[in-house]
Design a protein around this motif. Structure first.
Motif, mmCIF file in Angstrom:
data_model
loop_
_atom_site.group_PDB
_atom_site.id
_atom_site.type_symbol
_atom_site.label_atom_id
_atom_site.label_comp_id
_atom_site.label_asym_id
_atom_site.label_seq_id
_atom_site.Cartn_x
_atom_site.Cartn_y
_atom_site.Cartn_z
ATOM 1 N N ILE A 1 69.809 4.675 80.329
ATOM 2 C CA ILE A 1 70.374 3.726 79.358
ATOM 3 C C ILE A 1 71.724 4.221 78.843
ATOM 4 C CG2 ILE A 1 70.062 2.768 77.038
ATOM 5 C CD1 ILE A 1 67.028 2.644 77.664
ATOM 6 N N LEU A 2 71.793 5.481 78.446
ATOM 7 C CA LEU A 2 73.040 6.017 77.904
ATOM 8 C C LEU A 2 74.132 6.123 78.964
ATOM 9 C CD1 LEU A 2 71.613 8.731 75.506
ATOM 10 C CD2 LEU A 2 72.728 6.588 74.872
ATOM 11 N N VAL B 1 78.415 9.978 73.446
ATOM 12 C CA VAL B 1 77.394 9.490 74.381
ATOM 13 C C VAL B 1 77.118 10.546 75.448
ATOM 14 C CG1 VAL B 1 76.858 7.705 76.082
ATOM 15 C CG2 VAL B 1 77.912 7.071 73.925
ATOM 16 N N SER B 2 78.139 11.234 75.909
ATOM 17 C CA SER B 2 77.939 12.308 76.895
ATOM 18 C C SER B 2 77.093 13.440 76.310
ATOM 19 C CB SER B 2 79.285 12.853 77.364
ATOM 20 O OG SER B 2 79.990 11.855 78.045
ATOM 21 N N PHE B 3 77.309 13.761 75.048
ATOM 22 C CA PHE B 3 76.497 14.789 74.389
ATOM 23 C C PHE B 3 75.044 14.338 74.273
ATOM 24 C CE2 PHE B 3 74.805 16.813 70.506
ATOM 25 C CZ PHE B 3 74.878 18.133 70.906
ATOM 26 N N ALA B 4 74.827 13.067 73.955
ATOM 27 C CA ALA B 4 73.459 12.544 73.875
ATOM 28 C C ALA B 4 72.785 12.593 75.243
ATOM 29 C CB ALA B 4 73.472 11.123 73.327
ATOM 30 N N ILE B 5 73.516 12.277 76.291
ATOM 31 C CA ILE B 5 72.959 12.361 77.649
ATOM 32 C C ILE B 5 72.558 13.804 77.956
ATOM 33 C CG2 ILE B 5 73.530 12.175 80.101
ATOM 34 C CD1 ILE B 5 75.283 9.730 79.340
ATOM 35 N N ALA C 1 87.774 7.613 72.032
ATOM 36 C CA ALA C 1 87.896 9.073 72.038
ATOM 37 C C ALA C 1 86.697 9.756 71.395
ATOM 38 C CB ALA C 1 89.179 9.489 71.328
ATOM 39 N N VAL C 2 86.042 9.070 70.465
ATOM 40 C CA VAL C 2 84.861 9.634 69.808
ATOM 41 C C VAL C 2 83.591 9.226 70.547
ATOM 42 C CG1 VAL C 2 83.475 9.561 67.701
ATOM 43 C CG2 VAL C 2 85.953 9.773 67.561
#
Length: 108
Positions: free
Chosen positions: A87-88, A27-31, A21-22
């Motif tokens: 990569i992400l 990872v989506s925010f980093a993308i 959930a975290v």
């Protein structure tokens, strides 16, 4: 049995759901940050040291600088942000995707 310790599979289920959930949104925010950074690289007139652009540039620049040493610009275009998007995205799919490791662990 009363007072028996939980099986290892039961213990795994306790941490998988909160971590997934975290990790998924993180990872989506980093993308998203690297995607914005890739678009910003198309506009060299934008000063990345001023708000709001430095909110994107400061967290991503150390990673992109290290990547530029390994992956040089292709045909004069900096592709380091695109490398991290790939990569992400791969990590996001393998770990938290519908057929990812966390989904498999939760389905057992």
């Amino acid at each position: 049995m009363v007072g028996a310790t939980p099986e290892p599979a039961m213990a795994a289920e306790a941490w998988v759901a909160p971590v997934a959930a975290v990790m998924g949104p993180a990872v989506s925010f980093a993308i998203l940050m690297f995607l914005i950074r890739a678009v910003l690289s198309w506009y060299p007139a934008i000063n990345l040291n001023k708000l709001p652009w430095n909110l994107i540039a400061r967290p991503t620049e150390p990673i992109l600088a290290a990547t530029r040493k390994v992956v040089p610009p292709a045909f004069g275009v900096d592709i380091s942000a695109i490398v991290w998007i790939f990569i992400l995205s791969f990590i996001n799919e393998v770990i938290t995707g519908p057929n990812g490791l966390f989904s498999i662990m939760l389905s057992k």
